[in-house]
Scaffold this motif. Structure first.
Motif, mmCIF file in Angstrom:
data_model
loop_
_atom_site.group_PDB
_atom_site.id
_atom_site.type_symbol
_atom_site.label_atom_id
_atom_site.label_comp_id
_atom_site.label_asym_id
_atom_site.label_seq_id
_atom_site.Cartn_x
_atom_site.Cartn_y
_atom_site.Cartn_z
ATOM 1 N N PRO A 25 0.781 -1.096 -0.092
ATOM 2 C CA PRO A 25 -0.009 -0.105 0.045
ATOM 3 C C PRO A 25 0.865 1.514 -0.006
ATOM 4 O O PRO A 25 0.245 2.293 -0.363
ATOM 5 C CB PRO A 25 -0.730 0.100 1.192
ATOM 6 C CG PRO A 25 -0.077 -1.045 2.011
ATOM 7 C CD PRO A 25 0.519 -2.062 1.266
ATOM 8 N N PHE A 91 2.337 4.609 6.468
ATOM 9 C CA PHE A 91 3.180 4.650 5.294
ATOM 10 C C PHE A 91 4.665 4.368 5.891
ATOM 11 O O PHE A 91 5.375 3.781 5.128
ATOM 12 C CB PHE A 91 2.740 5.869 4.486
ATOM 13 C CG PHE A 91 1.537 5.917 3.800
ATOM 14 C CD1 PHE A 91 1.353 5.101 2.602
ATOM 15 C CD2 PHE A 91 0.310 6.422 4.420
ATOM 16 C CE1 PHE A 91 -0.079 4.987 2.082
ATOM 17 C CE2 PHE A 91 -0.894 6.175 3.813
ATOM 18 C CZ PHE A 91 -1.032 5.834 2.454
ATOM 19 N N TYR A 211 -2.722 -4.114 0.632
ATOM 20 C CA TYR A 211 -2.965 -3.577 -0.748
ATOM 21 C C TYR A 211 -4.399 -3.952 -1.326
ATOM 22 O O TYR A 211 -4.956 -3.002 -1.650
ATOM 23 C CB TYR A 211 -1.964 -4.045 -1.618
ATOM 24 C CG TYR A 211 -1.993 -3.601 -2.975
ATOM 25 C CD1 TYR A 211 -0.938 -2.470 -3.176
ATOM 26 C CD2 TYR A 211 -2.727 -3.801 -3.981
ATOM 27 C CE1 TYR A 211 -0.742 -1.938 -4.656
ATOM 28 C CE2 TYR A 211 -2.691 -3.173 -5.315
ATOM 29 C CZ TYR A 211 -1.752 -2.371 -5.665
ATOM 30 O OH TYR A 211 -1.743 -2.023 -7.011
ATOM 31 N N ALA A 214 -7.427 -2.548 0.829
ATOM 32 C CA ALA A 214 -7.625 -1.192 0.689
ATOM 33 C C ALA A 214 -8.495 -0.858 -0.727
ATOM 34 O O ALA A 214 -9.170 -0.075 -0.826
ATOM 35 C CB ALA A 214 -6.302 -0.187 0.640
ATOM 36 N N SER A 242 -8.452 -0.383 6.723
ATOM 37 C CA SER A 242 -7.334 -0.236 5.520
ATOM 38 C C SER A 242 -7.622 1.427 4.728
ATOM 39 O O SER A 242 -7.167 1.772 3.670
ATOM 40 C CB SER A 242 -7.308 -1.307 4.379
ATOM 41 O OG SER A 242 -7.103 -2.718 4.985
ATOM 42 N N TRP A 245 -4.948 3.815 3.641
ATOM 43 C CA TRP A 245 -4.318 3.493 2.397
ATOM 44 C C TRP A 245 -5.394 3.681 1.293
ATOM 45 O O TRP A 245 -5.076 4.236 0.259
ATOM 46 C CB TRP A 245 -3.823 1.858 2.198
ATOM 47 C CG TRP A 245 -2.991 1.650 3.560
ATOM 48 C CD1 TRP A 245 -1.623 2.326 3.677
ATOM 49 C CD2 TRP A 245 -2.866 0.420 4.417
ATOM 50 N NE1 TRP A 245 -1.029 1.838 4.664
ATOM 51 C CE2 TRP A 245 -1.746 0.812 5.219
ATOM 52 C CE3 TRP A 245 -3.806 -0.272 4.594
ATOM 53 C CZ2 TRP A 245 -1.484 -0.041 6.399
ATOM 54 C CZ3 TRP A 245 -3.611 -1.419 5.456
ATOM 55 C CH2 TRP A 245 -2.701 -1.328 6.352
#
Length: 544
Positions: A25, A91, A211, A214, A242, A245
């Motif tokens: 992500p 992040f 990933y 999201a 999520s 992201w």
């Protein structure tokens, strides 16, 4: 050699850095900063960050953590409200290939200490609002860790650690070449959830799962470049489903909110034209029943996703009247949050309100990016008929299912069985494909979006000198969805304790949201083998 290796569709058609990149992500942020760096990414009170600034802050934080010797798979814990620093941590930490451990701000010091020890935290980032709680927890921890302080807005709280968050960023390298990952299965996040024994279990997420989770949330929720997302769901819950992201993937704007207060929510919706928010049913209840003087009118529709115990029809009705469109979701920490969604069917518009709201309260169908959801007999693993009557267990198969429980192979083996992740939730399967929960096999109580283990509360109650047996079940509550109700069988000759005394006794040993709201005294119903019949008690609690 595999025969497929010589097939024209496989021969010399290999993975290459140009066509195969491990999913993470983090890439959402680098893309957003490159594509629309000047777009407003985060609003946190008076603070405003564009996507370029957000990437700069995350890069500097990653650099600062690297200078503190944070490396691949080291644990960085954070305890904070829904503030910009929580988004940044989601992040910056994975930029290093380290593991982020968001801590539940509602837990007591003992549970915070357990999480820090069990998760082997090397660094702890502390929002000053929770400094007193963390100070108590650190007294119970016997491992060294670096503590980084996020100051209170007024600077009134004394720092716990030797590093200040903003100073760490200021010293960070804006051109830091963060290492990232080479394996998308690498661990990304560690989230703790209550088990049936009351012992917290550490759920491990992967970069790949985050990933896809999201993207699934963003697609299902209708996030776009113009979306404005208000943080009413705690980011420590399943990494905010999520959404730290997902909103970045869409290029939307995130609005931070320290405390969930109806007046603030209405004001921010009107001021910033909020399009989306998520929250437990308690948040919907607060908005639906907010006094008129706390409501600020707005002219657009706000899309709301809620999970946990389904809101009653009265809440759906009130929210619709206020301008909110509510979708009910179902999932667990083990599935990165939502795994199913009650997708609204156009033909429901023709139904009477009560029937329409009953359909909307179902747990629904498989989420985007979820491979499959079934309701099956947990003994045979055979799906139940879609008749809306036969009860089975909800099971999920997805790239958005956890890697497993940290340092707990036995619990992992009980949850990831065959091709499925077992939920422990009992449901029926309707002819239209929607699932509907009927009971919980694990006796977990969901109160205001928080999971409460009945066994944990029972253990505390039986420590009281007057209590011989304790059984705790969910009692329906118009505000919290459910609250714990305790049935107590006293020791022979014991004097019945005062409710206030029992509440104080529990508050000294449990997080406040786990303390029972009602106490009932008398012999507990039991089977011939002495097992307490909780289904009888649930009926009694519902009638109180």
């Amino acid at each position: 050699m595999n025969a497929n290796d010589t097939h024209p569709f496989e021969l010399n058609l290999d993975r290459h850095p140009a066509n195969y990149v491990p999913l993470s992500p983090v890439s959402f942020l680098t893309r957003a900063a490159s594509a629309f760096g000047g777009k407003l990414a985060v609003i946190d009170g008076e603070r405003r960050y564009t996507y370029s600034q957000l990437l700069d802050r995350c890069t500097r934080l990653a650099s600062g953590l690297a200078k503190l010797d944070v490396k691949r798979l080291d644990t960085v814990a954070i305890i904070a409200s829904n503030i910009s620093e929580m988004i940044e941590a989601h992040f910056a930490v994975p930029m290093l290939g380290a593991v982020l451990n968001p801590l539940n701000t509602r837990l007591d010091a003992a549970n915070i200490a357990f999480s820090l020890m069990h998760g082997s935290a090397d660094v702890l980032i502390v929002d000053a609002e929770y400094a007193p709680l963390v100070r108590q927890a650190l007294e119970l921890v016997d491992r060294e860790m670096v503590v980084i302080d996020i100051p209170s807005p007024d600077g009134s709280v004394a720092p716990l650690g030797t590093h200040a968050y903003e100073a760490l960023l200021a010293a960070g390298d804006p051109n830091f070449d963060w290492p990232g990952i080479t394996d998308e299965w690498q661990s990304l996040c560690l989230l703790y959830t209550s088990g049936t024994t009351g012992d917290p279990k550490g759920v491990v997420y992967s970069h790949r799962g985050a990933y896809l989770s999201a993207l699934g949330n963003g697609f299902s929720f209708g996030l776009t470049f113009d979306s404005v997302y208000l943080w009413t769901l705690p980011m420590f819950h399943c990494s905010g489903w999520s959404y730290p992201w997902a909103v970045v993937a869409a290029g939307g704007t995130q609005i931070c909110l320290r405390k969930v207060e109806p007046a603030q929510i209405f004001r921010l919706i009107a001021e910033h034209q909020v399009t989306h928010l998520c929250g437990a049913p308690i948040v919907l209840n607060m908005l639906a029943h907010a006094p008129a003087d706390q409501r600020v009118p707005f002219q657009h529709t706000v899309t709301v996703a809620t999970g946990g115990a389904a809101p009653p029809s009265s809440v759906f009705r009130s929210m619709e009247a206020l301008g909110f469109r509510v979708t009910h979701l179902y999932g667990a920490t083990e599935t990165y949050g939502p795994a199913t969604s009650c997708v609204f069917q156009p033909e429901w518009n023709a139904l009477p309100d009560d029937e329409r709201f009953a359909r909307m309260a179902r747990q629904g169908v498989a989420y985007p990016m979820v491979e499959a959801v079934t309701v099956a007999d947990p003994e045979t693993m055979v799906p139940v008929p879609r008749d809306g009557a036969t009860v089975g267990e909800i099971m999920v198969r997805s790239n958005t299912v956890m890697k497993g429980y940290l340092k707990n192979e036995a619990a992992t083996a009980k949850t990831l069985v065959g091709d499925w992740c077992l939920s422990g939730d009992l449901a029926v399967w309707h002819p239209d494909g929607a699932i509907e929960i009927k009971d919980r096999s694990k006796d977990i109580i969901i109160s205001g979006g928080e999971n409460i283990s009945s066994l944990e509360v029972e253990e505390v109650l039986t420590q009281h000198p007057a209590v011989m047996l304790a059984a705790v079940v969910a009692r329906p509550d118009p505000k919290w969805g459910e609250t714990p109700c305790a049935f107590l069988e006293l020791k022979p000759g014991a004097t019945k304790p005062d409710d206030k005394e029992l509440i104080a006794f529990c508050q000294a040993r449990l997080a406040r949201f786990k303390v029972p709201k009602a106490f009932v005294y008398g012999p507990l119903p039991k089977t011939s083998t002495g097992k307490i019949q909780k289904f009888v008690l649930r009926d009694q609690a519902g009638a109180l």
